[in-house]
Structures are given as C-alpha cells and as structure tokens.
Design a protein around this motif. Sequence first.
Motif, PDB file in Angstrom:
ATOM      1  N   UNK A  15       9.929  -0.862  10.751  1.00  0.00           N
ATOM      2  CA  UNK A  15      10.121   0.574  10.558  1.00  0.00           C
ATOM      3  C   UNK A  15       8.897   1.267  11.144  1.00  0.00           C
ATOM      4  N   UNK A  16       9.140   2.161  12.113  1.00  0.00           N
ATOM      5  CA  UNK A  16       8.057   2.852  12.810  1.00  0.00           C
ATOM      6  C   UNK A  16       8.152   4.360  12.612  1.00  0.00           C
ATOM      7  N   UNK A  17       6.999   5.010  12.652  1.00  0.00           N
ATOM      8  CA  UNK A  17       6.937   6.469  12.635  1.00  0.00           C
ATOM      9  C   UNK A  17       7.272   6.965  14.034  1.00  0.00           C
ATOM     10  N   UNK A  18       8.236   7.848  14.152  1.00  0.00           N
ATOM     11  CA  UNK A  18       8.656   8.341  15.464  1.00  0.00           C
ATOM     12  C   UNK A  18       7.573   9.198  16.110  1.00  0.00           C
ATOM     13  N   UNK A  19       6.856   9.973  15.316  1.00  0.00           N
ATOM     14  CA  UNK A  19       5.881  10.922  15.856  1.00  0.00           C
ATOM     15  C   UNK A  19       4.742  10.256  16.622  1.00  0.00           C
ATOM     16  N   UNK A  24       5.043   1.525   9.915  1.00  0.00           N
ATOM     17  CA  UNK A  24       5.187   1.802   8.485  1.00  0.00           C
ATOM     18  C   UNK A  24       5.471   0.504   7.754  1.00  0.00           C
ATOM     19  N   UNK A  25       6.377  -0.287   8.304  1.00  0.00           N
ATOM     20  CA  UNK A  25       6.718  -1.590   7.734  1.00  0.00           C
ATOM     21  C   UNK A  25       7.057  -2.524   8.880  1.00  0.00           C
ATOM     22  N   UNK A  26       6.592  -3.755   8.799  1.00  0.00           N
ATOM     23  CA  UNK A  26       6.960  -4.759   9.797  1.00  0.00           C
ATOM     24  C   UNK A  26       6.940  -6.131   9.160  1.00  0.00           C
ATOM     25  N   UNK A  27       8.000  -6.863   9.388  1.00  0.00           N
ATOM     26  CA  UNK A  27       8.068  -8.231   8.900  1.00  0.00           C
ATOM     27  C   UNK A  27       8.682  -9.077  10.013  1.00  0.00           C
ATOM     28  N   UNK A  28       7.893 -10.031  10.496  1.00  0.00           N
ATOM     29  CA  UNK A  28       8.342 -10.920  11.555  1.00  0.00           C
ATOM     30  C   UNK A  28       8.642 -12.286  10.958  1.00  0.00           C
ATOM     31  N   UNK A  29       9.730 -12.885  11.431  1.00  0.00           N
ATOM     32  CA  UNK A  29      10.176 -14.165  10.880  1.00  0.00           C
ATOM     33  C   UNK A  29      10.153 -15.226  11.961  1.00  0.00           C
ATOM     34  N   UNK A 130       7.303   4.573  -1.930  1.00  0.00           N
ATOM     35  CA  UNK A 130       8.144   3.572  -2.595  1.00  0.00           C
ATOM     36  C   UNK A 130       8.156   2.264  -1.812  1.00  0.00           C
ATOM     37  N   UNK A 131       6.986   1.908  -1.307  1.00  0.00           N
ATOM     38  CA  UNK A 131       6.863   0.727  -0.442  1.00  0.00           C
ATOM     39  C   UNK A 131       7.346  -0.547  -1.140  1.00  0.00           C
ATOM     40  N   UNK A 132       7.122  -0.632  -2.444  1.00  0.00           N
ATOM     41  CA  UNK A 132       7.554  -1.806  -3.188  1.00  0.00           C
ATOM     42  C   UNK A 132       9.069  -1.955  -3.155  1.00  0.00           C
TER      43      UNK A 132
END
Length: 198
Positions: A15-19, A24-29, A130-132
């Motif tokens: 999840x990225x900020x467009x501006x 914002x959030x990144x999870x690589x598997x 609400x990141x959790x």
Amino acid sequence: MAPGMSLSSVNAIVILNIDDGSRIFAKYYSAPHHAPTASSSHQSSGPYADLKSQKTFEKGLLEKTSKQTGDIILYDNRIVLYKMESDVMMYVVAGVDENEVLLYNVILALRDSLHLLFKQSVDKRTIIENYDLVSLAIDEIVDDGIILETDPTIIVQRVSKAPTQDVNLSRIDLSEQGVNNLAQLGKAKLTDWLRQGL
C-alpha cells in the motif's frame, strides 16, 4: 503436483501513498518451502530480497499505475493487480503464471475488508491510525504468499476490535433463555451491520 506448482502464489502486498510514493504498508513473501540451492545460496530468497530492490520496484510501480485506469498490469515480469482508494494505492503482486481471477479476488477482498472495517473511509490517515487492523486483515487474506480467505465479511469478523468497555459479569443472564436471547440479538445486530456496510 507438477514440479513448478505451489500454493504460494502472492509475491507481495503493498500500500503506497499516491502523493509522494511513500510506503504505508509492504509485505513481501517468498515460498517457505524453497530451500536455497548451491548456485543461489549467496542470494536471499524471494524476488525482492532487500529494501533497496523493494523501494525501486515500488517507485516504478507507482509511476506505471498512477495514470492508468485499469486494474491489472504486467510489470517487471510480474502480474500486478491494483486499486486506488482516496490517497492510497493498493497492490497485489504475483508471478506471471498465476491465476488472475484469484488474484483479483485478493485485491477486492483487501479493499472491501478495509471499507467494512473503517466504515467507507479508506485513506492514508485511517490506515496508519489502524495499522494493527490492516496488518491482521492482510494476514487473514494471505499468509506466506498462500491465499487463505477472500470473503471480506469473514475477514472483518476475524479482525474486528474487541469491546473497549469492561463488561459487568454479574449483570449477564447465563440461563438458557438468556443465552438464546443474546444469540438472537447478536444475529439481528450482525444482519443490520452487514446491510449498512453493503
């Protein structure tokens, strides 16, 4: 199973900020059962093993998708499904041989789960505050690259917040009739809540 087949189908959820393109959030598997071979033992596992390669991938991805109107692209030899919400862009990244329909269900599950959790206001501020819940929802959808659940109502039920007030246990009717009344009330409230959310 064929030699190349695996349940692990998602490479990343981002999840990225467009501006400004910030993460914002990144999870690589990476597939948990793939052991490094002798020829690749010096490399980390996964397509984007270090932070630098992840940031480079994310920057290019945002540049490629920010002006697009579709939901799916082929980027860096990966299938990328994406959805824009307010000031954020959500991505599901997978290998080129993965099922696009299943991956599309993953991005829809992520978007719809966040809509249900946050009552329609999915933006950078809400996600950070609400990141959790966002992390739990993503973990319910995908674990180690394996797609577990794509039904947003089930995901929301699993990650919803517990009551914030202490419950006075002496006032609870634990008789059979009291439990039945409580169950009926719960069903009615859930039905109302689902109708309002959809």
